[in-house]
Design a protein around this motif. Sequence first.
Motif, PDB file in Angstrom:
ATOM      1  N   ASN A  47       0.829  -1.213   0.000  1.00 55.96           N
ATOM      2  CA  ASN A  47       0.000   0.000   0.000  1.00 55.96           C
ATOM      3  C   ASN A  47       0.860   1.259   0.000  1.00 55.96           C
ATOM      4  N   VAL A  54      -5.119  -4.922  -3.415  1.00 60.92           N
ATOM      5  CA  VAL A  54      -5.608  -6.158  -4.037  1.00 60.92           C
ATOM      6  C   VAL A  54      -7.074  -6.398  -3.645  1.00 60.92           C
ATOM      7  N   PRO A  55      -7.977  -5.536  -4.103  1.00 65.90           N
ATOM      8  CA  PRO A  55      -9.383  -5.729  -3.744  1.00 65.90           C
ATOM      9  C   PRO A  55      -9.982  -6.991  -4.352  1.00 65.90           C
ATOM     10  N   THR A  56     -10.981  -7.486  -3.674  1.00 68.97           N
ATOM     11  CA  THR A  56     -11.768  -8.628  -4.147  1.00 68.97           C
ATOM     12  C   THR A  56     -12.806  -8.134  -5.148  1.00 68.97           C
ATOM     13  N   VAL A  57     -12.912  -8.824  -6.293  1.00 69.13           N
ATOM     14  CA  VAL A  57     -13.975  -8.477  -7.241  1.00 69.13           C
ATOM     15  C   VAL A  57     -15.018  -9.589  -7.359  1.00 69.13           C
ATOM     16  N   GLY A  83      -4.011 -13.833 -14.047  1.00 69.79           N
ATOM     17  CA  GLY A  83      -4.264 -13.055 -15.262  1.00 69.79           C
ATOM     18  C   GLY A  83      -3.327 -11.870 -15.342  1.00 69.79           C
ATOM     19  N   ARG A  84      -3.678 -10.931 -16.195  1.00 65.22           N
ATOM     20  CA  ARG A  84      -2.852  -9.722 -16.302  1.00 65.22           C
ATOM     21  C   ARG A  84      -2.802  -9.014 -14.943  1.00 65.22           C
ATOM     22  N   SER A  86      -5.520  -9.976 -12.552  1.00 66.85           N
ATOM     23  CA  SER A  86      -6.379 -10.756 -11.659  1.00 66.85           C
ATOM     24  C   SER A  86      -5.634 -11.968 -11.102  1.00 66.85           C
ATOM     25  N   ARG A 106     -11.684 -14.131  -6.588  1.00 64.13           N
ATOM     26  CA  ARG A 106     -10.825 -13.382  -7.516  1.00 64.13           C
ATOM     27  C   ARG A 106     -10.471 -12.032  -6.910  1.00 64.13           C
ATOM     28  N   VAL A 108      -7.890  -8.491  -7.638  1.00 61.32           N
ATOM     29  CA  VAL A 108      -7.284  -7.754  -8.750  1.00 61.32           C
ATOM     30  C   VAL A 108      -6.267  -6.767  -8.193  1.00 61.32           C
ATOM     31  N   THR A 110      -4.545  -3.395  -8.056  1.00 59.31           N
ATOM     32  CA  THR A 110      -4.985  -2.058  -8.461  1.00 59.31           C
ATOM     33  C   THR A 110      -3.995  -0.995  -7.984  1.00 59.31           C
ATOM     34  N   ASN A 115      -7.058   3.984  -8.753  1.00 54.64           N
ATOM     35  CA  ASN A 115      -8.154   3.044  -8.464  1.00 54.64           C
ATOM     36  C   ASN A 115      -8.581   2.272  -9.699  1.00 54.64           C
ATOM     37  N   THR A 116      -7.605   1.930 -10.536  1.00 55.32           N
ATOM     38  CA  THR A 116      -7.853   1.052 -11.682  1.00 55.32           C
ATOM     39  C   THR A 116      -6.852  -0.102 -11.624  1.00 55.32           C
ATOM     40  N   SER A 117      -7.116  -1.102 -12.449  1.00 56.61           N
ATOM     41  CA  SER A 117      -6.295  -2.311 -12.391  1.00 56.61           C
ATOM     42  C   SER A 117      -4.866  -2.033 -12.838  1.00 56.61           C
TER      43      SER A 117
HETATM   44  C1  LIG Z   1     -10.829  -3.675  -9.361  1.00 61.44           C
HETATM   45  C2  LIG Z   1     -11.306  -2.608 -10.300  1.00 61.44           C
HETATM   46  C3  LIG Z   1     -10.543  -1.291 -10.061  1.00 61.44           C
HETATM   47  C4  LIG Z   1     -10.995  -3.105 -11.732  1.00 61.44           C
HETATM   48  O1  LIG Z   1     -11.566  -2.212 -12.626  1.00 61.44           O
HETATM   49  P1  LIG Z   1     -10.768  -1.766 -13.961  1.00 61.44           P
HETATM   50  O2  LIG Z   1      -9.542  -1.016 -13.617  1.00 61.44           O
HETATM   51  O3  LIG Z   1     -11.764  -1.089 -14.838  1.00 61.44           O
HETATM   52  O4  LIG Z   1     -10.240  -3.105 -14.524  1.00 61.44           O
HETATM   53  P2  LIG Z   1     -10.806  -4.056 -15.672  1.00 61.44           P
HETATM   54  O5  LIG Z   1     -12.279  -4.004 -15.833  1.00 61.44           O
HETATM   55  O6  LIG Z   1      -9.934  -3.809 -16.838  1.00 61.44           O
HETATM   56  O7  LIG Z   1     -10.485  -5.482 -15.067  1.00 61.44           O
HETATM   57  C5  LIG Z   1      -9.197  -5.798 -14.578  1.00 61.44           C
HETATM   58  C6  LIG Z   1      -9.171  -7.264 -14.255  1.00 61.44           C
HETATM   59  O8  LIG Z   1     -10.132  -7.544 -13.234  1.00 61.44           O
HETATM   60  C7  LIG Z   1     -11.034  -8.556 -13.674  1.00 61.44           C
HETATM   61  N1  LIG Z   1     -12.346  -8.168 -13.146  1.00 61.44           N
HETATM   62  C8  LIG Z   1     -12.774  -6.906 -12.902  1.00 61.44           C
HETATM   63  N2  LIG Z   1     -14.009  -6.939 -12.363  1.00 61.44           N
HETATM   64  C9  LIG Z   1     -14.350  -8.231 -12.268  1.00 61.44           C
HETATM   65  C10 LIG Z   1     -15.499  -8.911 -11.773  1.00 61.44           C
HETATM   66  N3  LIG Z   1     -16.542  -8.252 -11.235  1.00 61.44           N
HETATM   67  N4  LIG Z   1     -15.508 -10.257 -11.818  1.00 61.44           N
HETATM   68  C11 LIG Z   1     -14.450 -10.926 -12.307  1.00 61.44           C
HETATM   69  N5  LIG Z   1     -13.340 -10.349 -12.783  1.00 61.44           N
HETATM   70  C12 LIG Z   1     -13.290  -9.020 -12.766  1.00 61.44           C
HETATM   71  C13 LIG Z   1     -10.950  -8.547 -15.183  1.00 61.44           C
HETATM   72  O9  LIG Z   1     -11.242  -9.817 -15.705  1.00 61.44           O
HETATM   73  C14 LIG Z   1      -9.480  -8.177 -15.420  1.00 61.44           C
HETATM   74  O10 LIG Z   1      -8.642  -9.311 -15.270  1.00 61.44           O
HETATM   75  P3  LIG Z   1      -7.208  -9.401 -16.062  1.00 61.44           P
HETATM   76  O11 LIG Z   1      -7.520  -9.721 -17.490  1.00 61.44           O
HETATM   77  O12 LIG Z   1      -6.468 -10.509 -15.347  1.00 61.44           O
HETATM   78  O13 LIG Z   1      -6.491  -8.084 -15.898  1.00 61.44           O
HETATM   79  C15 LIG Z   1     -12.825  -2.317 -10.155  1.00 61.44           C
HETATM   80  O14 LIG Z   1     -13.532  -3.437 -10.640  1.00 61.44           O
HETATM   81  C16 LIG Z   1     -13.228  -2.056  -8.718  1.00 61.44           C
HETATM   82  O15 LIG Z   1     -12.844  -1.057  -8.119  1.00 61.44           O
HETATM   83  N6  LIG Z   1     -14.049  -2.960  -8.118  1.00 61.44           N
HETATM   84  C17 LIG Z   1     -14.468  -2.804  -6.732  1.00 61.44           C
HETATM   85  C18 LIG Z   1     -13.518  -3.563  -5.803  1.00 61.44           C
HETATM   86  C19 LIG Z   1     -14.066  -3.511  -4.376  1.00 61.44           C
HETATM   87  O16 LIG Z   1     -14.449  -2.478  -3.889  1.00 61.44           O
HETATM   88  N7  LIG Z   1     -14.118  -4.665  -3.708  1.00 61.44           N
HETATM   89  C20 LIG Z   1     -14.726  -4.737  -2.407  1.00 61.44           C
HETATM   90  C21 LIG Z   1     -13.772  -5.284  -1.416  1.00 61.44           C
HETATM   91  S1  LIG Z   1     -12.406  -4.186  -1.069  1.00 61.44           S
HETATM   92  C22 LIG Z   1     -11.101  -5.320  -0.787  1.00 61.44           C
HETATM   93  O17 LIG Z   1     -11.300  -6.477  -0.903  1.00 61.44           O
HETATM   94  C23 LIG Z   1      -9.764  -4.805  -0.431  1.00 61.44           C
HETATM   95  C24 LIG Z   1      -9.481  -3.474  -0.483  1.00 61.44           C
HETATM   96  C25 LIG Z   1      -8.227  -3.006  -0.164  1.00 61.44           C
HETATM   97  C26 LIG Z   1      -7.248  -3.893   0.205  1.00 61.44           C
HETATM   98  O18 LIG Z   1      -6.007  -3.416   0.516  1.00 61.44           O
HETATM   99  C27 LIG Z   1      -7.488  -5.230   0.261  1.00 61.44           C
HETATM  100  C28 LIG Z   1      -8.743  -5.709  -0.059  1.00 61.44           C
END
Ligand SMILES: CC(C)(COP(=O)(O)OP(=O)(O)OC[C@H]1O[C@@H](n2cnc3c(N)ncnc32)[C@H](O)[C@@H]1OP(=O)(O)O)[C@@H](O)C(=O)NCCC(=O)NCCSC(=O)c1ccc(O)cc1
Length: 142
Positions: A47, A54-57, A83-84, A86, A106, A108, A110, A115-117
């Motif tokens: 961090n 590494v948020p959960t999606v 993944g790339r 994930s 899963r 990802v 970030t 706040n993007t991947s």
């Molecule tokens: C993670 C994100 C920023 C990714 O969004 P983007 O930047 O637009 O990325 P993309 O859509 O290109 O997707 C990126 C990758 O994620 C995967 N992805 C994104 N969303 C999903 C969902 N919903 N399902 C499955 N896979 C997903 C996608 O397949 C891509 O995989 P790769 O090909 O391997 O790269 C966005 O989806 C997001 O913010 N989601 C909300 C996450 C969240 O709030 N989770 C709640 C729990 S918080 C938590 O767990 C945590 C927070 C902080 C910590 O330190 C630890 C843990």
Amino acid sequence: MFTTSKPLRFGDCDPSGIAYFPSYLDILVGVLEDFFTSLGFPWRAMNEVRRMSVPTVRLDLTFRSPGFQGDRLDFALAVRAIGRSSLDLEHTVSRGDTVLWTARHRIVATSLDTNTSLAWPDDIRAALTHHLETAHAHHPAT
Ligand SMILES: CC(C)(COP(=O)(O)OP(=O)(O)OC[C@H]1O[C@@H](n2cnc3c(N)ncnc32)[C@H](O)[C@@H]1OP(=O)(O)O)[C@@H](O)C(=O)NCCC(=O)NCCSC(=O)c1ccc(O)cc1
């Protein structure tokens, strides 16, 4: 496979002494944090130094048998796909020989600045790849 054990405490259970499932999620996050620490990547440094998280999606849990106050929960974490950005994990949580619950999970990588991947940095990817269990691995898109 990363394994660790956690106690199911008084505060993790409802008044009947059965596990309160939101507490399972809290414990699971601790296991995930321990996994990254075991790889050499504690979350605080990720961090603060790398500015990444590494948020959960996605999280799909299946509860098979109740847990009770005082149980020792044995966690087994398997890396199923990288993944790339994930990471697909599979968790099996047991008390002795009894599986209490399983989860497909899963996360990802970030950027905390955008706040993007973020593509997994090479050193973290290498450490995760070391744990990849190819027997049941699948493409992250599935
Ligand atoms: C993670 C994100 C920023 C990714 O969004 P983007 O930047 O637009 O990325 P993309 O859509 O290109 O997707 C990126 C990758 O994620 C995967 N992805 C994104 N969303 C999903 C969902 N919903 N399902 C499955 N896979 C997903 C996608 O397949 C891509 O995989 P790769 O090909 O391997 O790269 C966005 O989806 C997001 O913010 N989601 C909300 C996450 C969240 O709030 N989770 C709640 C729990 S918080 C938590 O767990 C945590 C927070 C902080 C910590 O330190 C630890 C843990």
